[in-house]
Scaffold this motif. Structure first.
Motif, PDB file in Angstrom:
ATOM      1  N   SER A   1      -1.660  14.203   0.670  1.00  0.00           N
ATOM      2  CA  SER A   1      -2.243  14.411   2.039  1.00  0.00           C
ATOM      3  C   SER A   1      -2.604  15.278   2.607  1.00  0.00           C
ATOM      4  O   SER A   1      -2.666  15.217   3.931  1.00  0.00           O
TER       5      SER A   1
ATOM      6  N   TYR B   1       0.574  -1.215  -0.236  1.00  0.00           N
ATOM      7  CA  TYR B   1      -0.173   0.075  -0.300  1.00  0.00           C
ATOM      8  C   TYR B   1       0.650   1.183   0.001  1.00  0.00           C
ATOM      9  O   TYR B   1       1.949   1.603   0.829  1.00  0.00           O
ATOM     10  N   GLN B   2       0.455   1.951  -0.891  1.00  0.00           N
ATOM     11  CA  GLN B   2       0.864   2.862  -0.631  1.00  0.00           C
ATOM     12  C   GLN B   2       0.080   4.489  -0.388  1.00  0.00           C
ATOM     13  O   GLN B   2      -1.314   4.456  -1.444  1.00  0.00           O
TER      14      GLN B   2
ATOM     15  N   ALA C   1      -0.037  10.344  -3.425  1.00  0.00           N
ATOM     16  CA  ALA C   1       0.910  11.400  -2.922  1.00  0.00           C
ATOM     17  C   ALA C   1       0.403  12.705  -1.966  1.00  0.00           C
ATOM     18  O   ALA C   1       1.025  13.389  -1.744  1.00  0.00           O
TER      19      ALA C   1
END
Length: 188
Positions: free
Chosen positions: A41, A35-36, A39
């Motif tokens: 946030s 899981y990434q 970008a």
């Protein structure tokens, strides 16, 4: 001179494939990517841990002093000198269902034959309705003595049987009289 050997028509001309299939190669196991986080946030509400609730204490049952909020639902106390009352006594076992006398088979047969007689009795020269009447009288006698039930069925079979017999006799008399009268009306 030599003759060529004839080829067998049932023998294949091409060689057969091997009897066992080739070994199965299993595909490599699938590993999902880790899981990434996104970008960007800038989530409007970041996750926060829940605060413990102030009333998280184990349940200890109703108060023993009798001064709780549901005291009006408790059983009343027994007067001094009497045994302490508790729960209601257990329910008695189920009693077997009372069965009355059986239904007369003659009455049932009378009803069935009476219905069949009304439907097709005209074609049978009242044989079926005659049986309905006989069975109805037998069933009526059984119900009079109180041995069996089914008096209404016996009476219904009798009524239908007598009705079909009466109509059949009426039809025979009318057709017979017309035929009898027609015999004298013929002119040469």
């Amino acid at each position: 001179m030599s003759h060529p050997t004839p080829q067998d028509p049932f023998e294949p001309t091409t060689p057969l494939p091997p009897a066992s299939p080739p070994p199965y190669d299993a595909p490599p196991s699938y590993q999902p990517p880790p899981y990434q986080p996104p970008a960007d946030s800038t989530t409007p509400f970041p996750p926060q841990p829940y605060a413990p609730l102030p009333y998280e204490q184990p349940y200890s049952g109703p108060p023993a002093t009798g001064k709780g909020p549901a005291d009006h639902l408790a059983y009343p106390q027994s007067p001094a000198g009497y045994p302490q009352g508790g729960a209601y006594p257990p329910p008695p076992g189920y009693a077997p269902m009372a069965t009355g006398p059986a239904t007369s088979g003659w009455a049932v047969a009378s009803l069935v034959l009476g219905i069949v007689g009304v439907l097709i009795g005209w074609c049978t020269y009242a044989v079926i309705p005659l049986l309905a009447v006989v069975f109805g009288h037998i069933g009526l006698n059984e119900t009079k003595r109180g041995q069996k039930t089914g008096r209404g069925m016996a009476i219904a079979g009798l009524v239908m049987g007598y009705l079909v017999i009466a109509v059949t006799i009426l039809i025979i008399v009318i057709v017979g009289s017309l035929g009898f009268m027609g015999e004298f009306d013929t002119a040469p």
